[in-house]
Structure formats: structure tokens, C-alpha cells
Design an enzyme around this catalytic site. Structure first.
Site, PDB file in Angstrom:
ATOM      1  N   LYS A  38      40.087  37.874  32.181  1.00 11.69           N
ATOM      2  CA  LYS A  38      39.868  38.613  33.287  1.00 11.69           C
ATOM      3  C   LYS A  38      38.570  39.180  32.979  1.00 11.69           C
ATOM      4  O   LYS A  38      38.178  39.689  31.711  1.00 11.69           O
ATOM      5  CB  LYS A  38      40.894  39.928  33.428  1.00 11.69           C
ATOM      6  CG  LYS A  38      41.984  39.281  33.546  1.00 11.69           C
ATOM      7  CD  LYS A  38      43.356  40.313  33.462  1.00 11.69           C
ATOM      8  CE  LYS A  38      43.382  40.755  32.202  1.00 11.69           C
ATOM      9  NZ  LYS A  38      44.764  41.608  31.934  1.00 11.69           N
ATOM     10  N   THR A  44      41.989  52.808  37.232  1.00 11.25           N
ATOM     11  CA  THR A  44      42.393  51.528  37.026  1.00 11.25           C
ATOM     12  C   THR A  44      43.248  51.150  35.888  1.00 11.25           C
ATOM     13  O   THR A  44      43.534  50.240  35.450  1.00 11.25           O
ATOM     14  CB  THR A  44      40.938  50.605  36.546  1.00 11.25           C
ATOM     15  OG1 THR A  44      40.522  51.191  35.378  1.00 11.25           O
ATOM     16  CG2 THR A  44      40.058  50.570  37.849  1.00 11.25           C
ATOM     17  N   GLY A  64      46.324  50.553  34.191  1.00 11.47           N
ATOM     18  CA  GLY A  64      47.519  49.678  34.530  1.00 11.47           C
ATOM     19  C   GLY A  64      47.087  48.293  35.397  1.00 11.47           C
ATOM     20  O   GLY A  64      48.099  47.645  35.460  1.00 11.47           O
ATOM     21  N   THR A  65      45.613  47.891  35.336  1.00  3.97           N
ATOM     22  CA  THR A  65      45.512  46.890  35.973  1.00  3.97           C
ATOM     23  C   THR A  65      46.048  45.526  35.246  1.00  3.97           C
ATOM     24  O   THR A  65      46.370  44.700  36.031  1.00  3.97           O
ATOM     25  CB  THR A  65      44.016  46.931  36.230  1.00  3.97           C
ATOM     26  OG1 THR A  65      43.590  48.107  36.681  1.00  3.97           O
ATOM     27  CG2 THR A  65      43.197  45.655  36.887  1.00  3.97           C
ATOM     28  N   GLY A  66      45.823  45.392  34.023  1.00  6.57           N
ATOM     29  CA  GLY A  66      46.206  44.225  33.317  1.00  6.57           C
ATOM     30  C   GLY A  66      47.937  44.060  33.481  1.00  6.57           C
ATOM     31  O   GLY A  66      48.297  42.745  33.859  1.00  6.57           O
ATOM     32  N   CYS A  67      48.534  45.133  33.362  1.00  6.33           N
ATOM     33  CA  CYS A  67      49.868  44.894  33.301  1.00  6.33           C
ATOM     34  C   CYS A  67      50.308  44.548  34.817  1.00  6.33           C
ATOM     35  O   CYS A  67      51.246  43.582  34.944  1.00  6.33           O
ATOM     36  CB  CYS A  67      50.525  46.394  32.921  1.00  6.33           C
ATOM     37  SG  CYS A  67      50.308  47.106  31.433  1.00  6.33           S
TER      38      CYS A  67
END
Length: 264
Positions: free
Chosen positions: A176, A209, A211-214
Site C-alpha cells: 500500500k 485514517t 484503521g485503514t489497513g485493517c
């Protein structure tokens, strides 16, 4: 006969602030129309500002949760988030094999948004035991730098790191690009072992932002559980996460969460 709903499993830590971890995963599963199951690995005292305390659950209890949900309910796909120590990593790897989970999304969580370490000296075991079991691994740039032992400052570096991570055993890799310099486009790099694909989205300027990866990895898991092919699952997930960031919530005094229910 009632319609059978797809089932998705998250194996991750709890965020008491509700923005990341198991809470974000279950919100994502629900909004995307799959039935969410969970195995908690750790619990945190956390808000939008910091992780003030962290407690790992005993690996036996992690395994007991896994057995409970899989023996009765089962899942079509699973995602792994926070696996904070070697005992938990080994237990989760054993359960993945036992229940033959093939649609496995691995989000290699290593630190919180505020910088708290969430993976304690276990990176090498994560590489050995978890990555070879992954259908896809979804590191951000700092995580990809650790996994690949390479610095990343541009798209070419991302591709090099993706190749190195793929050699660790993951079937596919998505790096990402949100941590690239702000004057660069928001590009994620997908690598399937042979070809690269750039997934481009607009760069949204926001502090919210958390928690974006989760959320992205949970969305991929949800779409896979619904039987959608991997590449389409990734593209659908990018659209979902971009909308959730664009509509993110100013909650708390720090990094606010995404709005998972932005379509409703």
C-alpha cells in the site's frame, strides 16, 4: 430455505476505540454483506490518541476460540491482523493448516497509528510461519520495508520490495502506497509472482485514517468469502476504502476512524 450467507473470520487484536482491529473488521464484514466471526489475539486500551495498555491473550485461549468458531460455523475466507508474539503466531499457523484455510489475507500489523509496537521481536517467525500460508499479504510501506529489508521511497522501490516479499512464500503481495510522499499519487502495487499491477486512487488529505489497513484487508477477505476473484476483490476493496476515507469521522482528539457505513 434461507439464503446461506458467506462467512469471514478475523484473527486480530481488539481496539477499544472501535476504529481498527477486530472492531473495524467486523464493521467491514457487516457492511459488505458477510457474516463476521472473530478470534481475539490481544486486547488494547486504545483511543484516537494512543495505545495506553496492551494485553496478549494466552495462546491456548486463542486456539480455543479458533476451534469453537471453525468446528461449528466455519468460514469461506479469513484475515490475520495483530499477532503479537511467537506463541500466538505458531498457534494461528497450526489452526490455518488444521482447518485448511486457503483464502487467507495477511495484514502484517507491526505498530499502531501512534507508533506503539504491536509485534514483539517476532518478525522472522511471521515471515516463516505466516507468509507462506497467505493468499495475499498487504503491508504498508513501513511494514514492507521491514519484511523486505529494503528502503522504499518510490514506486520502483515498492516493486522491488514486493518481489522480495513474494520470495518469502506469499502467493501474492499488495504494498500500500499511502506512506509515499504527498506529492506522489496514492498507488498500491500488486504482484502475483509474474506481473505487476498499479492500483491508483485519489489521495485524500485527512487526519482521520485510523484503521485503514485493517479495513482494506477485511474488505478483501469479505469479497473473497463471497466468491469474487482476487483481483476484482482488490479493486472493489480499494473503492470501498477510498469512500470510507473520504467520509471519515472526526471522532476523538487524534486520528479519527474511517466511516465504514459511508454507503448507507
Amino acid at each position: 430455505m434461507p439464503e446461506k450467507i458467506p462467512r469471514a473470520l478475523t484473527v486480530a487484536g481488539s481496539d477499544s476505540g472501535g476504529g481498527a482491529g477486530v472492531q473495524a473488521d467486523l464493521k467491514t464484514f457487516t457492511v459488505l454483506g458477510v457474516y463476521g466471526l472473530s478470534v481475539l489475539t490481544s486486547v488494547t486500551a486504545q483511543n484516537t490518541l494512543e495505545v495506553s495498555a496492551l494485553l496478549d491473550l494466552p495462546e491456548q485461549f486463542v486456539g480455543a476460540q479458533f476451534d469453537a468458531v471453525m468446528n461449528d460455523i466455519g468460514c469461506e475466507a479469513a484475515k490475520l491482523g495483530m499477532l503479537s508474539n511467537e506463541k500466538i503466531i505458531k498457534t494461528v499457523a497450526e489452526k490455518i493448516d488444521l482447518y485448511r484455510i486457503e483464502k487467507l489475507v495477511v495484514d502484517p500489523v507491526m505498530s499502531s497509528k501512534g507508533g506503539t509496537a504491536l509485534l514483539k521481536n517476532s518478525t522472522e517467525l511471521l515471515k516463516k510461519e505466516i507468509l507462506p500460508r497467505a493468499l495475499i499479504v498487504t503491508p504498508n510501506i513501513p511494514e514492507a520495508e521491514i519484511l523486505s529489508s529494503a528502503s522504499i521511497s518510490n514506486i520502483s522501490d515498492m516493486k522491488t520490495a514486493a518481489e522480495k516479499i513474494h520470495l518469502l512464500g506469499a502467493k501474492t503481495v499488495l504494498i500500500k502506497g499511502g506512506h509515499l510522499e504527498k506529492d506522489l499519487p496514492a498507488v498500491d502495487i500488486f504482484f502475483d509472482g509474474e506481473t505487476f499491477e498499479e492500483l491508483v486512487s485519489e489521495r485524500i488529505e485527512t487526519n482521520n485514517t485510523h484503521g485503514t489497513g485493517c479495513t482494506l484487508s477485511a474488505a478483501v477477505c469479505a469479497f473473497l468469502a463471497k466468491g469474487i476473484p482476487l483481483r476484482h476483490s482488490l479493486k472493489n476493496s480499494k473503492v470501498f476504502v477510498t469512500g470510507a476515507i473520504k467520509n471519515s469521522l472526526k471522532i476523538g482528539k487524534g486520528h479519527g476512524p474511517l466511516k465504514h457505513f459511508w454507503k448507507t
